[in-house]
Write a protein that holds these residues in place. Sequence first.
Motif, PDB file in Angstrom:
ATOM      1  N   ASN A  12      -7.368  -4.171 -10.384  1.00 40.30           N
ATOM      2  CA  ASN A  12      -8.449  -4.080  -9.394  1.00 40.30           C
ATOM      3  C   ASN A  12      -9.771  -3.851 -10.109  1.00 40.30           C
ATOM      4  N   HIS A  21     -12.444  -5.382   1.849  1.00 37.04           N
ATOM      5  CA  HIS A  21     -12.454  -3.966   1.457  1.00 37.04           C
ATOM      6  C   HIS A  21     -13.084  -3.066   2.511  1.00 37.04           C
ATOM      7  N   THR A  58       0.847  -1.195   0.000  1.00 42.03           N
ATOM      8  CA  THR A  58       0.000   0.000   0.000  1.00 42.03           C
ATOM      9  C   THR A  58       0.879   1.242   0.000  1.00 42.03           C
ATOM     10  N   GLN A  89      -8.308   1.149   2.747  1.00 37.30           N
ATOM     11  CA  GLN A  89      -8.853  -0.206   2.896  1.00 37.30           C
ATOM     12  C   GLN A  89      -7.819  -1.149   3.500  1.00 37.30           C
ATOM     13  N   PHE A 149      -9.039  -6.708  -5.251  1.00 37.74           N
ATOM     14  CA  PHE A 149      -7.798  -5.937  -5.263  1.00 37.74           C
ATOM     15  C   PHE A 149      -6.939  -6.283  -6.471  1.00 37.74           C
ATOM     16  N   ALA A 153      -7.975  -5.201   4.286  1.00 37.20           N
ATOM     17  CA  ALA A 153      -7.197  -6.120   3.452  1.00 37.20           C
ATOM     18  C   ALA A 153      -6.263  -6.963   4.325  1.00 37.20           C
ATOM     19  N   SER A 203      -3.482  -2.727  -1.936  1.00 39.57           N
ATOM     20  CA  SER A 203      -4.734  -2.115  -1.471  1.00 39.57           C
ATOM     21  C   SER A 203      -4.553  -0.613  -1.283  1.00 39.57           C
TER      22      SER A 203
END
Length: 374
Positions: free
Chosen positions: A242, A341, A210, A308, A261, A312, A304
Amino acid sequence: EKPGLELTVVSVPSYACQRHTPLLHHNTILTDALSILAENAELSENEGRGVAFRRAAALLKSLPQEVRGAEQLRGLPCLGEHSLRVIKEVLEDGVSHEVETTTHSEQFKAMKALTGIFGVGAKTADRWFREGIHTPSNLQRSGHTLNRAQRAGVCYYDELNLPVTKPEAVAIGQIVERAVHAVLPGAEMTLIGGFRRGKQTGHDVDFLITHPDEGREEGLMPKVVSWLEAQGFLLYQKTTGNSYLESKEGPARPASNMDRFERCFSIFRLSTDNEGREIQTGREIQTGEGPRSWRAVRVDLVVSPYSQFAFALLGWTGSKLFERELRRWAIHEKAMTLSSHALYDRKRYLRASSEEEIFAHLGLEYIPPCDRNA
Ligand code: TTP
Ligand code: MN
Ligand code: MN
Ligand code: MN
């Protein structure tokens, strides 16, 4: 009644997500037996039966003591008639007839061998089994056209069925981290799946990626994959973009338990000596052509958005039964919907920036990853 046989448990809650389930527990002989039956049910696409055996096994994993007699099980939840019968048999005779029959059955052995090929699920394996294909070598000789994943699965069959060790997972983590930082400085990578739960081996290594600036993570996976490919680290990869919709009310509720994702299912080429820059893992792979200094390892990557991330992380840490129980708790006890999510209380999106907050929203005691081995 014989003394000392009383379990000191007063009551055990019925959802696995309400319990602490450590990796090492006291009832391995019983849970191994139930796991065989669960596996067999899953391979026969009898999901309901599989879940029943998994729930029974998970209950036993959470007990603080070894079960020595069936009388100790009185009042415990999750133990269906069939599971109880198997448990009693193992307690009395040391083995269960049904488990023995299953382990030795041609169908179970063949289904395990065939679904052990990366890219082969129960449906395909069952079709092949009915054609008399019982092993990967039968399959190779059959002349069946395989897809790209299955070809890689057959090619690296032995290695991919060799457990991935913790040092190997660490070495893969260092490579993924280099890739991620090279293509997007500031991006963060977290080890998820079984290794996050404290397992010492796994069938693959899972990572969640992320970036703290929401939006920067978009399109990250193809860049990471290109970097890894250019460095010669990938033997196989399949990236999926995604497919979630987002509005100001929060992420859309996915129609199924599959999340949406950006992800990559891959097979890494991991050096096992010090020639490469990876750390020494001390393992030599034997091939038809003799030993070689690298091995194939299954790796899953997921990206992600930051908002979120907690969902995740919770959704990808597992175990699979723990996840299933969390969602079941959410729906049946709280009228909420949980996915990897988001969490929804009917129409209302509940924000969370940590797993602790999600457990709190769900009215559950926080269970750390090492106790989610249900
Ligand atoms: P796995 O890697 O399949 O399982 P694991 O890491 O618990 O065990 P192993 O050591 O055998 O690898 O899956 C990890 C978690 O990811 C699991 O909780 C389920 C979740 N997951 C999804 O949420 N969506 C998916 O599409 C897949 C494949 C997994
Ligand atoms: Mn008997
Ligand atoms: Mn895993
Ligand atoms: Mn995985």
